[in-house]
Scaffold this motif. Structure first.
Motif, PDB file in Angstrom:
ATOM      1  N   UNK A 108       0.583  -1.691  -0.291  1.00  0.00           N
ATOM      2  CA  UNK A 108      -0.134  -0.091  -0.281  1.00  0.00           C
ATOM      3  C   UNK A 108       0.962   1.128   0.056  1.00  0.00           C
ATOM      4  N   UNK A 109       1.103   2.331  -0.958  1.00  0.00           N
ATOM      5  CA  UNK A 109       1.892   3.676  -0.873  1.00  0.00           C
ATOM      6  C   UNK A 109       0.683   4.323  -0.677  1.00  0.00           C
ATOM      7  N   UNK A 110       0.789   5.112   0.011  1.00  0.00           N
ATOM      8  CA  UNK A 110       0.037   6.470   0.366  1.00  0.00           C
ATOM      9  C   UNK A 110       0.489   7.464   0.043  1.00  0.00           C
ATOM     10  N   UNK A 111       0.107   8.502  -1.002  1.00  0.00           N
ATOM     11  CA  UNK A 111       0.073   9.655  -1.589  1.00  0.00           C
ATOM     12  C   UNK A 111       1.050  10.678  -0.283  1.00  0.00           C
ATOM     13  N   UNK A 112       1.951  11.110  -0.808  1.00  0.00           N
ATOM     14  CA  UNK A 112       2.681  12.364   0.078  1.00  0.00           C
ATOM     15  C   UNK A 112       3.525  11.753   0.976  1.00  0.00           C
ATOM     16  N   UNK A 113       3.764  10.945   0.660  1.00  0.00           N
ATOM     17  CA  UNK A 113       4.442  10.040   1.744  1.00  0.00           C
ATOM     18  C   UNK A 113       6.341   9.120   1.079  1.00  0.00           C
ATOM     19  N   UNK A 114       7.151   9.101   1.577  1.00  0.00           N
ATOM     20  CA  UNK A 114       8.309   8.340   1.245  1.00  0.00           C
ATOM     21  C   UNK A 114       8.354   7.049   2.005  1.00  0.00           C
ATOM     22  N   UNK A 115       7.485   6.079   1.602  1.00  0.00           N
ATOM     23  CA  UNK A 115       7.353   4.336   2.469  1.00  0.00           C
ATOM     24  C   UNK A 115       6.410   4.666   1.744  1.00  0.00           C
ATOM     25  N   UNK A 116       6.244   2.960   1.608  1.00  0.00           N
ATOM     26  CA  UNK A 116       5.457   1.489   1.227  1.00  0.00           C
ATOM     27  C   UNK A 116       5.028   1.244   2.850  1.00  0.00           C
ATOM     28  N   UNK A 117       4.344   0.556   3.038  1.00  0.00           N
ATOM     29  CA  UNK A 117       3.281  -0.595   4.198  1.00  0.00           C
ATOM     30  C   UNK A 117       3.574  -1.953   2.858  1.00  0.00           C
ATOM     31  N   UNK A 118       3.860  -2.850   3.471  1.00  0.00           N
ATOM     32  CA  UNK A 118       4.167  -3.562   3.204  1.00  0.00           C
ATOM     33  C   UNK A 118       3.666  -5.291   3.928  1.00  0.00           C
ATOM     34  N   UNK A 119       2.788  -5.841   3.214  1.00  0.00           N
ATOM     35  CA  UNK A 119       2.090  -7.399   4.282  1.00  0.00           C
ATOM     36  C   UNK A 119       2.897  -8.937   3.828  1.00  0.00           C
ATOM     37  N   UNK A 120       3.609  -8.970   4.688  1.00  0.00           N
ATOM     38  CA  UNK A 120       4.420 -10.240   4.844  1.00  0.00           C
ATOM     39  C   UNK A 120       3.692 -11.553   4.580  1.00  0.00           C
ATOM     40  N   UNK A 121       3.695 -12.595   3.481  1.00  0.00           N
ATOM     41  CA  UNK A 121       2.773 -13.600   2.602  1.00  0.00           C
ATOM     42  C   UNK A 121       3.134 -14.442   3.999  1.00  0.00           C
ATOM     43  N   UNK A 122       1.517 -14.523   3.596  1.00  0.00           N
ATOM     44  CA  UNK A 122       0.782 -15.345   4.770  1.00  0.00           C
ATOM     45  C   UNK A 122       0.710 -17.170   4.795  1.00  0.00           C
ATOM     46  N   UNK A 123       1.145 -17.940   4.820  1.00  0.00           N
ATOM     47  CA  UNK A 123       1.867 -19.548   4.886  1.00  0.00           C
ATOM     48  C   UNK A 123       0.438 -19.702   3.630  1.00  0.00           C
ATOM     49  N   UNK A 124      -0.291 -19.403   3.444  1.00  0.00           N
ATOM     50  CA  UNK A 124      -1.716 -19.768   2.515  1.00  0.00           C
ATOM     51  C   UNK A 124      -1.044 -19.060   1.237  1.00  0.00           C
ATOM     52  N   UNK A 125      -0.721 -18.300   1.356  1.00  0.00           N
ATOM     53  CA  UNK A 125      -0.173 -17.354   0.148  1.00  0.00           C
ATOM     54  C   UNK A 125       1.418 -17.903  -0.373  1.00  0.00           C
ATOM     55  N   UNK A 126       1.854 -18.677   0.584  1.00  0.00           N
ATOM     56  CA  UNK A 126       3.309 -19.107  -0.036  1.00  0.00           C
ATOM     57  C   UNK A 126       3.196 -19.990  -0.238  1.00  0.00           C
TER      58      UNK A 126
END
Length: 150
Positions: A108-126
């Motif tokens: 998730x990239x928030x406008x006006x910010x110099x960072x983004x949020x990242x979700x770790x893949x769950x076991x199900x996604x892996x």
């Protein structure tokens, strides 16, 4: 090196316009909100989300509040803060897509910010990612990108 970085080589980029974001990037930056219409169901942190319009806002560096605008359902997502070199003018959502119809919120990239949020893949996604890769060597694991519509 993180598992996502290592696995990133396998992702084929595909732009997918997932909806419209709030009309003014300056207003978004002040409110620190991404508003997007996501036209597909998706998973995030082992939670299922229906297709729909969402507002996503950071509560702090480690949590996002995801609100379905139609149903008024709110959910918290734990995330990791990742840095960028420059402030991003537009917000966006990145999803990993497997087998053509399974979507997992990834960043998730928030406008006006110099960072983004990242979700770790769950076991199900892996497990889904491994199954998708072993089913075809032609690269059927795709990263779908939600970008602002102008």
């Amino acid at each position: 090196m993180s598992q996502i970085s290592t696995l990133g080589r396998f992702f084929v980029s595909l732009s997918l316009i997932a909806g419209s974001f709030a009309s003014s990037p300056n207003v978004q930056a002040q409110r620190a909100i991404v508003t997007a219409v996501v036209p597909f169901a998706f998973s995030a942190n082992d939670q299922q989300f229906d297709a729909g319009q969402y507002e996503i806002r950071p509560l702090n560096a480690f949590e996002l509040l995801v609100s379905n605008i139609t149903t008024h359902q709110n959910r918290l997502l734990p995330v990791s803060a990742m840095g960028l070199m420059k402030i991003q003018p537009d917000g966006r959502l990145l999803f990993h897509r497997y087998n053509g119809n399974e979507h997992y919120l990834y960043q998730v990239w928030i406008p006006g910010r110099s960072e983004f949020s990242q979700l770790n893949p769950t076991r199900r996604e892996q497990q889904t990612m491994i199954a998708a890769k072993s089913a075809s060597s032609s690269g059927n694991v795709v990263e779908a990108v939600a970008i602002p519509v102008r």
